[in-house]
Motif scaffolding. Structure first.
Motif, PDB file in Angstrom:
ATOM      1  N   LEU A   1      34.806   8.921  14.487  1.00 45.28           N
ATOM      2  CA  LEU A   1      33.698   9.383  15.338  1.00 45.28           C
ATOM      3  C   LEU A   1      32.457   8.514  15.160  1.00 45.28           C
ATOM      4  CD1 LEU A   1      34.112  13.241  14.990  1.00 45.28           C
ATOM      5  CD2 LEU A   1      34.603  11.834  17.004  1.00 45.28           C
ATOM      6  N   ILE A   2      32.193   8.051  13.959  1.00 45.13           N
ATOM      7  CA  ILE A   2      31.055   7.163  13.724  1.00 45.13           C
ATOM      8  C   ILE A   2      31.242   5.865  14.508  1.00 45.13           C
ATOM      9  CG2 ILE A   2      29.979   5.704  11.949  1.00 45.13           C
ATOM     10  CD1 ILE A   2      30.385   8.105  10.008  1.00 45.13           C
ATOM     11  N   ALA A   3      32.463   5.332  14.458  1.00 43.96           N
ATOM     12  CA  ALA A   3      32.744   4.104  15.217  1.00 43.96           C
ATOM     13  C   ALA A   3      32.539   4.344  16.714  1.00 43.96           C
ATOM     14  CB  ALA A   3      34.165   3.633  14.929  1.00 43.96           C
ATOM     15  N   GLN A   4      32.972   5.485  17.216  1.00 46.77           N
ATOM     16  CA  GLN A   4      32.775   5.802  18.630  1.00 46.77           C
ATOM     17  C   GLN A   4      31.291   5.954  18.952  1.00 46.77           C
ATOM     18  OE1 GLN A   4      35.142   9.258  19.502  1.00 46.77           O
ATOM     19  NE2 GLN A   4      36.973   8.032  19.919  1.00 46.77           N
ATOM     20  N   ASP A   5      30.532   6.610  18.055  1.00 44.27           N
ATOM     21  CA  ASP A   5      29.082   6.754  18.255  1.00 44.27           C
ATOM     22  C   ASP A   5      28.427   5.388  18.408  1.00 44.27           C
ATOM     23  OD1 ASP A   5      29.221   9.479  18.052  1.00 44.27           O
ATOM     24  OD2 ASP A   5      28.401   9.597  16.016  1.00 44.27           O
ATOM     25  N   ARG A   6      28.803   4.472  17.531  1.00 41.70           N
ATOM     26  CA  ARG A   6      28.210   3.133  17.584  1.00 41.70           C
ATOM     27  C   ARG A   6      28.538   2.438  18.914  1.00 41.70           C
ATOM     28  NH1 ARG A   6      29.745   1.639  11.410  1.00 41.70           N
ATOM     29  NH2 ARG A   6      27.948   2.660  10.462  1.00 41.70           N
ATOM     30  N   LEU A   7      29.784   2.501  19.308  1.00 46.48           N
ATOM     31  CA  LEU A   7      30.203   1.845  20.546  1.00 46.48           C
ATOM     32  C   LEU A   7      29.520   2.477  21.761  1.00 46.48           C
ATOM     33  CD1 LEU A   7      31.981  -0.226  21.970  1.00 46.48           C
ATOM     34  CD2 LEU A   7      33.789   1.510  22.025  1.00 46.48           C
ATOM     35  N   LEU A   8      29.496   3.796  21.827  1.00 47.31           N
ATOM     36  CA  LEU A   8      28.874   4.476  22.969  1.00 47.31           C
ATOM     37  C   LEU A   8      27.378   4.214  23.018  1.00 47.31           C
ATOM     38  CD1 LEU A   8      30.806   7.861  22.893  1.00 47.31           C
ATOM     39  CD2 LEU A   8      31.029   6.023  24.588  1.00 47.31           C
ATOM     40  N   THR A   9      26.727   4.157  21.881  1.00 48.37           N
ATOM     41  CA  THR A   9      25.293   3.884  21.848  1.00 48.37           C
ATOM     42  C   THR A   9      25.021   2.466  22.341  1.00 48.37           C
ATOM     43  OG1 THR A   9      24.988   5.432  20.032  1.00 48.37           O
ATOM     44  CG2 THR A   9      23.240   3.835  20.369  1.00 48.37           C
ATOM     45  N   MET A  10      25.833   1.497  21.883  1.00 48.11           N
ATOM     46  CA  MET A  10      25.671   0.116  22.356  1.00 48.11           C
ATOM     47  C   MET A  10      25.900   0.029  23.868  1.00 48.11           C
ATOM     48  SD  MET A  10      27.251  -2.397  19.373  1.00 48.11           S
ATOM     49  CE  MET A  10      28.823  -2.314  20.126  1.00 48.11           C
ATOM     50  N   MET A  11      26.920   0.697  24.367  1.00 42.86           N
ATOM     51  CA  MET A  11      27.213   0.673  25.801  1.00 42.86           C
ATOM     52  C   MET A  11      26.057   1.291  26.593  1.00 42.86           C
ATOM     53  SD  MET A  11      31.268   1.701  25.644  1.00 42.86           S
ATOM     54  CE  MET A  11      31.415   2.080  27.365  1.00 42.86           C
ATOM     55  N   ALA A  12      25.528   2.410  26.109  1.00 44.59           N
ATOM     56  CA  ALA A  12      24.413   3.071  26.798  1.00 44.59           C
ATOM     57  C   ALA A  12      23.189   2.166  26.813  1.00 44.59           C
ATOM     58  CB  ALA A  12      24.094   4.397  26.129  1.00 44.59           C
ATOM     59  N   GLN A  13      22.919   1.484  25.694  1.00 44.23           N
ATOM     60  CA  GLN A  13      21.761   0.590  25.641  1.00 44.23           C
ATOM     61  C   GLN A  13      21.935  -0.578  26.620  1.00 44.23           C
ATOM     62  OE1 GLN A  13      21.617  -0.384  21.470  1.00 44.23           O
ATOM     63  NE2 GLN A  13      20.236   1.325  20.998  1.00 44.23           N
ATOM     64  N   LYS A  14      23.113  -1.159  26.711  1.00 42.83           N
ATOM     65  CA  LYS A  14      23.365  -2.290  27.618  1.00 42.83           C
ATOM     66  C   LYS A  14      23.243  -1.863  29.084  1.00 42.83           C
ATOM     67  CE  LYS A  14      25.997  -5.035  24.492  1.00 42.83           C
ATOM     68  NZ  LYS A  14      26.195  -6.422  24.424  1.00 42.83           N
ATOM     69  N   LEU A  15      23.615  -0.621  29.369  1.00 50.38           N
ATOM     70  CA  LEU A  15      23.521  -0.117  30.741  1.00 50.38           C
ATOM     71  C   LEU A  15      22.135   0.436  31.061  1.00 50.38           C
ATOM     72  CD1 LEU A  15      26.948   1.732  31.024  1.00 50.38           C
ATOM     73  CD2 LEU A  15      26.287  -0.420  32.133  1.00 50.38           C
ATOM     74  N   GLY A  16      21.272   0.501  30.040  1.00 50.89           N
ATOM     75  CA  GLY A  16      19.932   1.023  30.240  1.00 50.89           C
ATOM     76  C   GLY A  16      19.891   2.534  30.325  1.00 50.89           C
ATOM     77  N   LEU A  17      20.893   3.195  29.801  1.00 52.49           N
ATOM     78  CA  LEU A  17      20.955   4.655  29.837  1.00 52.49           C
ATOM     79  C   LEU A  17      20.431   5.241  28.535  1.00 52.49           C
ATOM     80  CD1 LEU A  17      24.557   5.045  31.269  1.00 52.49           C
ATOM     81  CD2 LEU A  17      22.410   5.257  32.525  1.00 52.49           C
ATOM     82  N   GLU A  18      19.928   6.441  28.681  1.00 47.90           N
ATOM     83  CA  GLU A  18      19.508   7.181  27.498  1.00 47.90           C
ATOM     84  C   GLU A  18      20.739   7.850  26.900  1.00 47.90           C
ATOM     85  OE1 GLU A  18      16.405   7.723  26.068  1.00 47.90           O
ATOM     86  OE2 GLU A  18      15.691   6.120  27.398  1.00 47.90           O
ATOM     87  N   PRO A  19      20.949   7.719  25.604  1.00 47.19           N
ATOM     88  CA  PRO A  19      22.082   8.429  25.001  1.00 47.19           C
ATOM     89  C   PRO A  19      21.875   9.938  25.078  1.00 47.19           C
ATOM     90  CG  PRO A  19      21.167   6.792  23.490  1.00 47.19           C
ATOM     91  CD  PRO A  19      20.251   6.888  24.662  1.00 47.19           C
ATOM     92  N   VAL A  20      22.946  10.668  25.086  1.00 49.34           N
ATOM     93  CA  VAL A  20      22.861  12.128  25.097  1.00 49.34           C
ATOM     94  C   VAL A  20      22.201  12.567  23.793  1.00 49.34           C
ATOM     95  CG1 VAL A  20      24.193  14.254  25.132  1.00 49.34           C
ATOM     96  CG2 VAL A  20      24.925  12.303  26.506  1.00 49.34           C
TER      97      VAL A  20
END
Length: 171
Positions: A130-149
């Motif tokens: 889950l930590i690995a997924q958090d990191r990946l999703l956060t990076m993806m959200a930042q690259k897309l300019g989205l706010e993380p949940v």
């Protein structure tokens, strides 16, 4: 980049792993020399009296007094059954049963201990995943300019948007 979630293991996990499963034999008092001698003597007597061989011996000894109990009449016979035969013979048989149950309880405790150890290991692996997924999703959200949940129980001082420590609260 840190994770949105930081796992803090409970201190009991390490202590439990070091101690191992609790067994009946671990409960004996061994604090002083007198306690050790008393414990050894009690266990030795229990092993002797709590054996089927002792039950057989008590049963045979009781049978020697059976003719006298029969000659004494119904009251004497009932007293012989209740006070002599049942108490003396069944005492050993009950102790044998308790020893078997204690051994089974120790085996169950050890099996449960190992099962829980496996679950703790699997949960740690799940947390790492889950930590690995958090990191990946956060990076993806930042690259897309989205706010993380937003995370309700985000540790204080961690900003989910940048995954960096922050000094200012969100607006």
């Amino acid at each position: 980049m840190t994770s949105l979630y930081e796992h803090i293991p409970h201190p009991h996990v390490h202590a439990r792993t070091a101690a191992g499963p609790v067994k009946v034999a671990d409960q004996h008092d061994t604090g002083t020399a007198a306690a050790r001698v008393n414990t050894w003597l009690a266990i030795w007597i229990t092993k002797i009296v709590g054996s089927m061989w002792c039950a057989y011996a008590f049963g045979i000894m009781d049978l020697f007094s059976l003719p006298a109990a029969i000659r004494g009449g119904t009251g004497t016979l009932i007293a012989w059954i209740a006070q002599t035969f049942l108490q003396l013979v069944l005492l050993s048989i009950i102790m044998v049963g308790q020893n078997v149950q204690a051994g089974a309880a120790d085996k169950r405790a050890e099996a449960t201990y190992h099962d829980v150890s496996v679950l703790l290991h699997e949960n740690a692996q799940l947390q790492a995943h889950l930590i690995a997924q958090d990191r990946l999703l956060t990076m993806m959200a930042q690259k897309l300019g989205l706010e993380p949940v937003p995370v309700i129980d985000l540790p204080e001082g961690i900003d989910a948007r940048t995954d960096e420590e922050c000094d200012e609260p969100e607006n």
